[in-house]
Design a protein around this motif. Structure first.
Motif, PDB file in Angstrom:
ATOM      1  N   PHE A   1      13.068  29.747  50.314  1.00  0.00           N
ATOM      2  CA  PHE A   1      11.981  29.165  49.540  1.00  0.00           C
ATOM      3  C   PHE A   1      12.552  28.069  48.654  1.00  0.00           C
ATOM      4  O   PHE A   1      13.624  28.230  48.073  1.00  0.00           O
ATOM      5  CB  PHE A   1      11.322  30.223  48.659  1.00  0.00           C
ATOM      6  N   TYR A   2      11.827  26.967  48.550  1.00  0.00           N
ATOM      7  CA  TYR A   2      12.291  25.844  47.737  1.00  0.00           C
ATOM      8  C   TYR A   2      11.249  25.499  46.686  1.00  0.00           C
ATOM      9  O   TYR A   2      10.051  25.419  46.977  1.00  0.00           O
ATOM     10  CB  TYR A   2      12.546  24.615  48.604  1.00  0.00           C
ATOM     11  N   VAL A   3      11.721  25.266  45.470  1.00  0.00           N
ATOM     12  CA  VAL A   3      10.848  24.856  44.376  1.00  0.00           C
ATOM     13  C   VAL A   3      11.054  23.365  44.117  1.00  0.00           C
ATOM     14  O   VAL A   3      12.184  22.886  44.047  1.00  0.00           O
ATOM     15  CB  VAL A   3      11.152  25.653  43.094  1.00  0.00           C
ATOM     16  N   TRP A   4       9.947  22.656  43.997  1.00  0.00           N
ATOM     17  CA  TRP A   4       9.977  21.214  43.730  1.00  0.00           C
ATOM     18  C   TRP A   4       9.259  20.940  42.419  1.00  0.00           C
ATOM     19  O   TRP A   4       8.100  21.339  42.237  1.00  0.00           O
ATOM     20  CB  TRP A   4       9.266  20.447  44.846  1.00  0.00           C
ATOM     21  N   LEU A   5       9.926  20.252  41.486  1.00  0.00           N
ATOM     22  CA  LEU A   5       9.302  19.827  40.240  1.00  0.00           C
ATOM     23  C   LEU A   5       8.932  18.348  40.348  1.00  0.00           C
ATOM     24  O   LEU A   5       9.621  17.579  41.021  1.00  0.00           O
ATOM     25  CB  LEU A   5      10.258  20.029  39.061  1.00  0.00           C
ATOM     26  N   TRP A   6       7.842  17.972  39.691  1.00  0.00           N
ATOM     27  CA  TRP A   6       7.458  16.571  39.671  1.00  0.00           C
ATOM     28  C   TRP A   6       8.186  15.888  38.513  1.00  0.00           C
ATOM     29  O   TRP A   6       7.957  16.214  37.352  1.00  0.00           O
ATOM     30  CB  TRP A   6       5.950  16.429  39.516  1.00  0.00           C
ATOM     31  N   GLN A   7       9.084  14.955  38.836  1.00  0.00           N
ATOM     32  CA  GLN A   7       9.859  14.260  37.808  1.00  0.00           C
ATOM     33  C   GLN A   7      10.003  12.791  38.158  1.00  0.00           C
ATOM     34  O   GLN A   7      10.315  12.448  39.307  1.00  0.00           O
ATOM     35  CB  GLN A   7      11.246  14.896  37.641  1.00  0.00           C
ATOM     36  N   ASP A   8       9.786  11.942  37.165  1.00  0.00           N
ATOM     37  CA  ASP A   8       9.952  10.495  37.334  1.00  0.00           C
ATOM     38  C   ASP A   8       9.166   9.952  38.527  1.00  0.00           C
ATOM     39  O   ASP A   8       9.661   9.125  39.304  1.00  0.00           O
ATOM     40  CB  ASP A   8      11.443  10.141  37.480  1.00  0.00           C
ATOM     41  N   GLY A   9       7.973  10.462  38.712  1.00  0.00           N
ATOM     42  CA  GLY A   9       7.099   9.926  39.740  1.00  0.00           C
ATOM     43  C   GLY A   9       7.380  10.384  41.154  1.00  0.00           C
ATOM     44  O   GLY A   9       6.891   9.776  42.118  1.00  0.00           O
ATOM     45  N   ALA A  10       8.152  11.468  41.318  1.00  0.00           N
ATOM     46  CA  ALA A  10       8.465  11.956  42.662  1.00  0.00           C
ATOM     47  C   ALA A  10       8.819  13.443  42.593  1.00  0.00           C
ATOM     48  O   ALA A  10       9.243  13.944  41.545  1.00  0.00           O
ATOM     49  CB  ALA A  10       9.634  11.174  43.263  1.00  0.00           C
ATOM     50  N   PRO A  11       8.650  14.171  43.718  1.00  0.00           N
ATOM     51  CA  PRO A  11       9.061  15.576  43.721  1.00  0.00           C
ATOM     52  C   PRO A  11      10.581  15.691  43.756  1.00  0.00           C
ATOM     53  O   PRO A  11      11.251  14.978  44.500  1.00  0.00           O
ATOM     54  CB  PRO A  11       8.438  16.138  45.005  1.00  0.00           C
ATOM     55  N   MET A  12      11.130  16.572  42.932  1.00  0.00           N
ATOM     56  CA  MET A  12      12.572  16.814  42.898  1.00  0.00           C
ATOM     57  C   MET A  12      12.824  18.274  43.238  1.00  0.00           C
ATOM     58  O   MET A  12      12.326  19.180  42.563  1.00  0.00           O
ATOM     59  CB  MET A  12      13.148  16.505  41.523  1.00  0.00           C
ATOM     60  N   GLN A  13      13.571  18.512  44.303  1.00  0.00           N
ATOM     61  CA  GLN A  13      13.856  19.885  44.708  1.00  0.00           C
ATOM     62  C   GLN A  13      14.928  20.485  43.821  1.00  0.00           C
ATOM     63  O   GLN A  13      15.982  19.886  43.604  1.00  0.00           O
ATOM     64  CB  GLN A  13      14.331  19.913  46.162  1.00  0.00           C
TER      65      GLN A  13
ATOM     66  N   ALA B   1       4.069  24.662  24.481  1.00  0.00           N
ATOM     67  CA  ALA B   1       2.643  24.404  24.623  1.00  0.00           C
ATOM     68  C   ALA B   1       2.257  23.097  23.943  1.00  0.00           C
ATOM     69  O   ALA B   1       1.420  22.343  24.438  1.00  0.00           O
ATOM     70  CB  ALA B   1       1.847  25.571  24.028  1.00  0.00           C
ATOM     71  N   SER B   2       2.886  22.806  22.805  1.00  0.00           N
ATOM     72  CA  SER B   2       2.540  21.580  22.091  1.00  0.00           C
ATOM     73  C   SER B   2       2.974  20.353  22.866  1.00  0.00           C
ATOM     74  O   SER B   2       2.255  19.350  22.938  1.00  0.00           O
ATOM     75  CB  SER B   2       3.196  21.580  20.703  1.00  0.00           C
ATOM     76  N   THR B   3       4.158  20.420  23.505  1.00  0.00           N
ATOM     77  CA  THR B   3       4.627  19.291  24.301  1.00  0.00           C
ATOM     78  C   THR B   3       3.730  19.067  25.507  1.00  0.00           C
ATOM     79  O   THR B   3       3.343  17.945  25.829  1.00  0.00           O
ATOM     80  CB  THR B   3       6.068  19.525  24.773  1.00  0.00           C
ATOM     81  N   ALA B   4       3.374  20.149  26.187  1.00  0.00           N
ATOM     82  CA  ALA B   4       2.519  20.028  27.365  1.00  0.00           C
ATOM     83  C   ALA B   4       1.152  19.472  26.996  1.00  0.00           C
ATOM     84  O   ALA B   4       0.567  18.688  27.735  1.00  0.00           O
ATOM     85  CB  ALA B   4       2.377  21.386  28.045  1.00  0.00           C
ATOM     86  N   ALA B   5       0.642  19.878  25.840  1.00  0.00           N
ATOM     87  CA  ALA B   5      -0.688  19.442  25.438  1.00  0.00           C
ATOM     88  C   ALA B   5      -0.743  17.937  25.191  1.00  0.00           C
ATOM     89  O   ALA B   5      -1.797  17.321  25.281  1.00  0.00           O
ATOM     90  CB  ALA B   5      -1.120  20.195  24.186  1.00  0.00           C
ATOM     91  N   GLU B   6       0.402  17.337  24.877  1.00  0.00           N
ATOM     92  CA  GLU B   6       0.448  15.910  24.606  1.00  0.00           C
ATOM     93  C   GLU B   6       0.464  15.082  25.887  1.00  0.00           C
ATOM     94  O   GLU B   6       0.276  13.871  25.848  1.00  0.00           O
ATOM     95  CB  GLU B   6       1.696  15.581  23.779  1.00  0.00           C
ATOM     96  N   GLN B   7       0.715  15.706  27.041  1.00  0.00           N
ATOM     97  CA  GLN B   7       0.810  14.981  28.293  1.00  0.00           C
ATOM     98  C   GLN B   7      -0.474  15.121  29.108  1.00  0.00           C
ATOM     99  O   GLN B   7      -1.079  16.184  29.125  1.00  0.00           O
ATOM    100  CB  GLN B   7       1.982  15.510  29.124  1.00  0.00           C
ATOM    101  N   PRO B   8      -0.890  14.062  29.800  1.00  0.00           N
ATOM    102  CA  PRO B   8      -2.056  14.186  30.672  1.00  0.00           C
ATOM    103  C   PRO B   8      -1.714  15.068  31.868  1.00  0.00           C
ATOM    104  O   PRO B   8      -0.574  15.099  32.335  1.00  0.00           O
ATOM    105  CB  PRO B   8      -2.320  12.741  31.105  1.00  0.00           C
ATOM    106  N   PHE B   9      -2.709  15.815  32.360  1.00  0.00           N
ATOM    107  CA  PHE B   9      -2.467  16.694  33.495  1.00  0.00           C
ATOM    108  C   PHE B   9      -2.236  15.858  34.748  1.00  0.00           C
ATOM    109  O   PHE B   9      -2.996  14.948  35.042  1.00  0.00           O
ATOM    110  CB  PHE B   9      -3.670  17.620  33.679  1.00  0.00           C
ATOM    111  N   ASN B  10      -1.184  16.164  35.512  1.00  0.00           N
ATOM    112  CA  ASN B  10      -0.749  15.326  36.632  1.00  0.00           C
ATOM    113  C   ASN B  10      -0.581  16.173  37.892  1.00  0.00           C
ATOM    114  O   ASN B  10       0.290  17.032  37.951  1.00  0.00           O
ATOM    115  CB  ASN B  10       0.574  14.650  36.275  1.00  0.00           C
ATOM    116  N   ASP B  11      -1.417  15.924  38.909  1.00  0.00           N
ATOM    117  CA  ASP B  11      -1.287  16.657  40.172  1.00  0.00           C
ATOM    118  C   ASP B  11      -0.860  15.741  41.308  1.00  0.00           C
ATOM    119  O   ASP B  11      -1.171  15.977  42.475  1.00  0.00           O
ATOM    120  CB  ASP B  11      -2.583  17.381  40.523  1.00  0.00           C
ATOM    121  N   ALA B  12      -0.099  14.688  40.983  1.00  0.00           N
ATOM    122  CA  ALA B  12       0.313  13.700  41.994  1.00  0.00           C
ATOM    123  C   ALA B  12       1.116  14.318  43.132  1.00  0.00           C
ATOM    124  O   ALA B  12       1.081  13.832  44.268  1.00  0.00           O
ATOM    125  CB  ALA B  12       1.125  12.579  41.330  1.00  0.00           C
TER     126      ALA B  12
END
Length: 278
Positions: free
Chosen positions: A126-138, A45-56
């Motif tokens: 079903f495929y899960v995609w995480l947002w990493q380094d400015g792009a979706p990563m499956q 939670a502490s790490t997430a709180a330090e990052q701006p919310f990103n819905d790119a």
């Protein structure tokens, strides 16, 4: 995976809300987890709180996306179409479902690939995609690769930092045709880089419904069932956590998908590694 003549990629979904154009379920982490995850690592939670919310990721063009089917097999969609063996067709039947599945303040996505066989058995992945380094990563691990009733319970829905997937299940394919099915819901998230089920009980993100020919398997004295076909994946638990294990499926690399019944009668799914590696 069987060679099939036609693939429809369906994107899972939610209706966009009026708040800043965001999809449902998108918001800073803080929703209640549905199940404790034992030995797994919770998002910080502490790490997430330090990052701006990103819905790119919600602006990604899913009509022009390369899907990894596993074992370095890919389908590249261009303008909503792809070709592999025969013609594979993509259609956005549902929108993607978005949620911060790994708790890092970056919104992630769930998509669905359905292979139409022309019959009653349409394998669905079903495929899960995480947002990493400015792009979706499956994530390389597909979840709930299944056939038969498929996704009959309606579109998945975001609930806080998880996604609920309603599915229809039946013990025999013929029962799907006759409509004799029941709905269940699997709640998924991401832990330590792997998709997992957090409810009804922690485990592999699989359906694990029983079917004809499923038989109990011996629970080994060593090793542990894992949430994915990867030796680095988190454990579902230790063998003494379970009263029974029933083999559901096997892959060509020797991994076995098992239905694990806990002592409180809740059910988890897990993968048992090949004997030489467990």
């Amino acid at each position: 995976m069987r060679a099939l003549a036609l693939v429809i990629v369906v994107m899972a979904t939610g209706v966009l809300t009026a708040c800043s154009g965001a999809a449902p379920g998108i918001g800073p982490p803080g929703a209640t987890e549905t199940e404790p995850i034992g030995q797994q690592t919770e998002p910080s939670a502490s790490t997430a709180a330090e990052q701006p919310f990103n819905d790119a990721i919600t602006s990604h063009d899913w009509n022009n996306t390369v899907f990894n089917k596993g074992k370095d097999s890919e389908i590249a969609f261009e303008d909503g179409r792809a070709n592999e063996f025969n013609s594979y067709i993509y259609t956005e039947l549902w929108d993607p479902v978005y949620a911060d599945l790994d708790g890092d303040n970056d919104v992630d996505a769930l998509t669905i690939v359905q292979q139409l066989t022309g019959g009653t058995s349409n394998p669905t992945s079903f495929y899960v995609w995480l947002w990493q380094d400015g792009a979706p990563m499956q994530l390389s691990q597909q979840i709930m690769v299944r056939a038969g009733c498929d996704v009959g319970g309606g579109p998945p829905r975001a609930v806080g930092g998880t996604i609920e997937i309603p599915i229809w299940t039946a013990k025999e394919i013929s029962l799907c045709v006759d409509g004799r099915v029941f709905e269940s819901v699997i709640t998924i998230a991401v832990r330590d880089g792997f998709p997992v089920a957090t409810a009804p009980a922690f485990g592999a993100a699989e359906a694990c419904e029983l079917g004809p020919g499923n038989t109990p398997v011996a629970m080994p004295e060593t090793g542990v069932p894992l949430v994915a076909r990867d030796l680095a994946a988190p454990p579902v638990g230790i063998w003494t956590d379970f009263s029974e294990a029933v083999g559901i499926d096997h892959d060509t690399d020797g991994w076995t998908l098992v239905r694990l019944t806990r002592h409180d009668d809740t059910v988890s799914c897990g993968w048992i590694p090949p004997p030489a590696t467990s």
